[in-house]
Design a protein around this motif. Structure first.
Motif, PDB file in Angstrom:
ATOM      1  N   VAL A 309      12.105  50.438  30.616  1.00  0.00           N
ATOM      2  CA  VAL A 309      13.210  49.821  31.336  1.00  0.00           C
ATOM      3  C   VAL A 309      13.456  48.434  30.755  1.00  0.00           C
ATOM      4  N   LEU A 310      14.667  48.211  30.218  1.00  0.00           N
ATOM      5  CA  LEU A 310      14.994  46.924  29.630  1.00  0.00           C
ATOM      6  C   LEU A 310      15.515  45.943  30.672  1.00  0.00           C
ATOM      7  N   ARG A 311      16.340  46.448  31.591  1.00  0.00           N
ATOM      8  CA  ARG A 311      16.885  45.595  32.639  1.00  0.00           C
ATOM      9  C   ARG A 311      17.131  46.422  33.886  1.00  0.00           C
ATOM     10  N   THR A 312      17.180  45.733  35.023  1.00  0.00           N
ATOM     11  CA  THR A 312      17.471  46.383  36.300  1.00  0.00           C
ATOM     12  C   THR A 312      18.600  45.628  36.982  1.00  0.00           C
ATOM     13  N   LEU A 313      19.609  46.378  37.417  1.00  0.00           N
ATOM     14  CA  LEU A 313      20.740  45.813  38.152  1.00  0.00           C
ATOM     15  C   LEU A 313      20.552  46.171  39.622  1.00  0.00           C
ATOM     16  N   ASP A 314      20.231  45.192  40.440  1.00  0.00           N
ATOM     17  CA  ASP A 314      19.920  45.439  41.845  1.00  0.00           C
ATOM     18  C   ASP A 314      21.184  45.501  42.698  1.00  0.00           C
ATOM     19  N   HIS A 315      21.191  46.427  43.659  1.00  0.00           N
ATOM     20  CA  HIS A 315      22.287  46.599  44.596  1.00  0.00           C
ATOM     21  C   HIS A 315      21.749  46.573  46.023  1.00  0.00           C
ATOM     22  N   LYS A 316      22.652  46.445  46.984  1.00  0.00           N
ATOM     23  CA  LYS A 316      22.269  46.336  48.384  1.00  0.00           C
ATOM     24  C   LYS A 316      21.984  47.685  49.045  1.00  0.00           C
ATOM     25  N   GLY A 317      22.442  48.775  48.451  1.00  0.00           N
ATOM     26  CA  GLY A 317      22.260  50.087  49.063  1.00  0.00           C
ATOM     27  C   GLY A 317      22.229  51.179  48.021  1.00  0.00           C
ATOM     28  N   PRO A 318      22.126  52.437  48.454  1.00  0.00           N
ATOM     29  CA  PRO A 318      22.084  53.572  47.532  1.00  0.00           C
ATOM     30  C   PRO A 318      23.264  53.551  46.558  1.00  0.00           C
ATOM     31  N   ILE A 319      22.985  53.861  45.320  1.00  0.00           N
ATOM     32  CA  ILE A 319      24.008  53.854  44.281  1.00  0.00           C
ATOM     33  C   ILE A 319      24.947  55.050  44.473  1.00  0.00           C
ATOM     34  N   THR A 320      26.237  54.798  44.331  1.00  0.00           N
ATOM     35  CA  THR A 320      27.211  55.894  44.397  1.00  0.00           C
ATOM     36  C   THR A 320      27.871  56.152  43.038  1.00  0.00           C
ATOM     37  N   ALA A 321      27.754  55.206  42.112  1.00  0.00           N
ATOM     38  CA  ALA A 321      28.263  55.408  40.752  1.00  0.00           C
ATOM     39  C   ALA A 321      27.624  54.385  39.830  1.00  0.00           C
ATOM     40  N   ALA A 322      27.325  54.798  38.589  1.00  0.00           N
ATOM     41  CA  ALA A 322      26.817  53.897  37.559  1.00  0.00           C
ATOM     42  C   ALA A 322      27.029  54.575  36.210  1.00  0.00           C
ATOM     43  N   PHE A 323      27.854  53.959  35.371  1.00  0.00           N
ATOM     44  CA  PHE A 323      28.130  54.596  34.079  1.00  0.00           C
ATOM     45  C   PHE A 323      28.581  53.559  33.053  1.00  0.00           C
ATOM     46  N   PHE A 324      28.331  53.887  31.769  1.00  0.00           N
ATOM     47  CA  PHE A 324      28.849  53.097  30.662  1.00  0.00           C
ATOM     48  C   PHE A 324      30.338  53.389  30.501  1.00  0.00           C
ATOM     49  N   ALA A 325      31.099  52.365  30.123  1.00  0.00           N
ATOM     50  CA  ALA A 325      32.525  52.535  29.886  1.00  0.00           C
ATOM     51  C   ALA A 325      32.956  51.629  28.742  1.00  0.00           C
ATOM     52  N   LYS A 326      34.035  52.015  28.095  1.00  0.00           N
ATOM     53  CA  LYS A 326      34.586  51.198  27.021  1.00  0.00           C
ATOM     54  C   LYS A 326      35.116  49.887  27.587  1.00  0.00           C
ATOM     55  N   TYR A 327      34.905  48.815  26.839  1.00  0.00           N
ATOM     56  CA  TYR A 327      35.386  47.505  27.283  1.00  0.00           C
ATOM     57  C   TYR A 327      36.839  47.340  26.840  1.00  0.00           C
ATOM     58  N   HIS A 328      37.763  47.677  27.729  1.00  0.00           N
ATOM     59  CA  HIS A 328      39.186  47.601  27.425  1.00  0.00           C
ATOM     60  C   HIS A 328      39.680  46.160  27.457  1.00  0.00           C
ATOM     61  N   GLY A 329      40.744  45.911  26.706  1.00  0.00           N
ATOM     62  CA  GLY A 329      41.309  44.571  26.665  1.00  0.00           C
ATOM     63  C   GLY A 329      41.826  44.103  28.006  1.00  0.00           C
ATOM     64  N   ASN A 330      42.260  45.044  28.856  1.00  0.00           N
ATOM     65  CA  ASN A 330      42.797  44.663  30.164  1.00  0.00           C
ATOM     66  C   ASN A 330      41.740  44.110  31.109  1.00  0.00           C
ATOM     67  N   PHE A 331      40.445  44.295  30.785  1.00  0.00           N
ATOM     68  CA  PHE A 331      39.408  43.689  31.621  1.00  0.00           C
ATOM     69  C   PHE A 331      39.518  42.160  31.595  1.00  0.00           C
ATOM     70  N   ARG A 332      39.930  41.632  30.469  1.00  0.00           N
ATOM     71  CA  ARG A 332      39.990  40.170  30.321  1.00  0.00           C
ATOM     72  C   ARG A 332      41.409  39.637  30.180  1.00  0.00           C
ATOM     73  N   ALA A 333      42.407  40.494  30.320  1.00  0.00           N
ATOM     74  CA  ALA A 333      43.795  40.074  30.144  1.00  0.00           C
ATOM     75  C   ALA A 333      44.253  39.192  31.304  1.00  0.00           C
ATOM     76  N   THR A 334      45.045  38.179  30.985  1.00  0.00           N
ATOM     77  CA  THR A 334      45.629  37.336  32.021  1.00  0.00           C
ATOM     78  C   THR A 334      46.724  38.092  32.768  1.00  0.00           C
ATOM     79  N   ASP A 335      47.554  38.780  31.999  1.00  0.00           N
ATOM     80  CA  ASP A 335      48.618  39.614  32.565  1.00  0.00           C
ATOM     81  C   ASP A 335      48.336  41.067  32.199  1.00  0.00           C
ATOM     82  N   LEU A 336      48.224  41.906  33.213  1.00  0.00           N
ATOM     83  CA  LEU A 336      47.917  43.315  32.974  1.00  0.00           C
ATOM     84  C   LEU A 336      49.058  43.986  32.214  1.00  0.00           C
TER      85      LEU A 336
END
Length: 427
Positions: A309-336
């Motif tokens: 285990v390299l890292r752990t991402l802690d949450h407050k309750g049972p996980i309902t989704a966790a997945f890798f995704a492509k880092y799209h430009g709209n994640f950081r865009a000022t105007d969508l």
């Protein structure tokens, strides 16, 4: 510590509490939160989805609605109300974001995203549908339910055929199906399913064949494959994760998996780090890292080669989704800058109430009249910029070159035959 993932990848997660946010975007290299998506409460298990490269959607845990956020904004889109006929139990979208399938109890509802039109209402399962998955080319999708059944559906047939029968139906599981995943080869890839009956089945979705059944000692709850479809990972109710090499398949269709125990030299070695049921698995695109989420709220990032285990991402309750995704430009865009349009969802189909419908053509940087112009798609059609003439000219040049090469080949053959015959006459 080495870099965990390519910078083009991020991690998306959600949990069943939703105390501070409904979904979160994480940097897999540092384990820090890049952004959060709020004001919607907790999301249902297996409903967090990327809608193309423009929006994030997820079904409400308690209400019959789907929430939608712009990728660059923590606040849901205020002008859209994606209300559903009932509480959603599973959700999946085509990779292009053009279509969306939601499971409501034992029924499946298919919508066209751009106009919100309800295209189909599918009733094939007998009990609640737990999981949905689209192939990477978006041509087919699969559903698995509490009834132990797995169905493969053709998107084209569902949209165009009033009967809407599945391509294939599989009844090999004897207990509820908990997860499904298609391989990365589109409709020609494999389809994997796992069940509480302790089996993982691998199917050929195009031919409707059962290729392999892996029998484990514990109930299975999640599954994923790498991009090459060479490694299969299954998550169990006891918190363990197992890796199976699909490039060395057993000889028989059914194979009882041997798990390596203390002092033994053969069998599968477990990825041990969780203390409760594994509810989500995902692999980075380079195949080096595994993401796993559990009922106790931990999301682990694993190095597959070392099973550490390299890292752990802690949450407050049972996980309902966790997945890798492509880092799209709209994640950081000022105007969508969305690539698709989203409309409010119909709760009943136009086909059911007898109303006439109109299909809106949505184009990007192209005249809608050209899209509907048949002449622009045929060989003799000529568009305004002369593209058809250019295409025809190139085709004629290629045909001429082929004929020239055929003549040269024929001349060489005739010359060779002549030389051989003359040599025979002299001897």
């Amino acid at each position: 510590m080495s870099r965990i993932a390519d910078t083009r990848e991020v991690i998306l997660t959600s949990d069943s509490v939703g105390e501070h946010w409904s979904a979160a975007l994480w940097d897999p290299q540092t384990g820090s939160i890049l952004s959060t998506y709020k004001q919607a409460g907790a999301l249902t298990h297996r409903t967090l989805q990327l809608l193309s490269d423009s929006y994030l959607i997820g079904a409400d845990l308690t209400k019959p609605r789907i929430h939608i956020w712009p990728l660059n904004n923590p606040t849901p889109v205020s002008t859209l109300r994606l209300t559903t006929p009932g509480k959603v139990t599973a959700l999946a979208c085509t990779p292009s974001g053009a279509y969306m399938v939601a499971a409501i109890a034992e029924k499946l509802f298919l919508w066209q995203v751009c106009n919100g039109r309800l295209l189909a209402n599918l009733s094939q399962h007998y009990q609640t549908v737990n999981c949905l998955s689209f192939s990477t080319d978006g041509s087919i999708f699969a559903s698995g339910g509490e009834d132990g059944l797995v169905f493969v559906w053709s998107l084209y047939r569902v949209i165009n055929d009033e009967r809407s029968v599945p391509l294939h139906g599989f009844s090999h599981h004897s207990l509820p199906v908990k997860d499904l995943q298609f391989g990365h080869l589109g409709a020609r890839g494999r389809l994997c399913s796992v069940s509480l009956d302790r089996t993982c089945n691998i199917y050929d979705p195009s031919g409707g064949l059962l290729l392999l059944t892996l029998v484990f000692d514990v109930p299975l709850t999640s599954v994923c494959m790498n991009a090459r479809e060479s490694d299969l990972f299954v998550g169990c109710t006891d918190g363990n994760i197992y890796r199976f090499n699909l490039h060395e398949p057993p000889r028989g269709i059914e194979h009882h998996v041997q798990v390596r125990k203390d002092g033994e030299s053969e069998g599968l070695i477990a990825f041990q780090g969780h203390k409760s049921t594994i509810v989500s698995l995902s692999i980075s695109i380079d195949g080096r890292y595994l993401l796993s989420g559990s009922n106790t709220g931990e999301v682990h990032i694993w190095d597959i080669a070392s099973r550490q285990v390299l890292r752990t991402l802690d949450h407050k309750g049972p996980i309902t989704a966790a997945f890798f995704a492509k880092y799209h430009g709209n994640f950081r865009a000022t105007d969508l800058e969305p690539r698709l349009r989203v409309s409010n969802l119909q709760r009943t189909s136009d086909d059911f109430d007898g109303k006439q419908t109109a299909i809106e053509v949505i184009s990007r940087d192209r005249n809608a009249a050209d899209i509907l112009n048949y002449e622009s798609y045929v060989e003799n059609g000529i568009d305004s910029d002369g593209a058809a003439d250019s295409h025809t000219r190139k085709l004629l040049e290629m045909l001429g070159e082929i004929e020239r090469l055929k003549k040269i080949n024929s001349d060489i053959y005739q010359y060779s035959v002549k030389q051989v015959l003359e040599k025979d006459d002299k001897t």
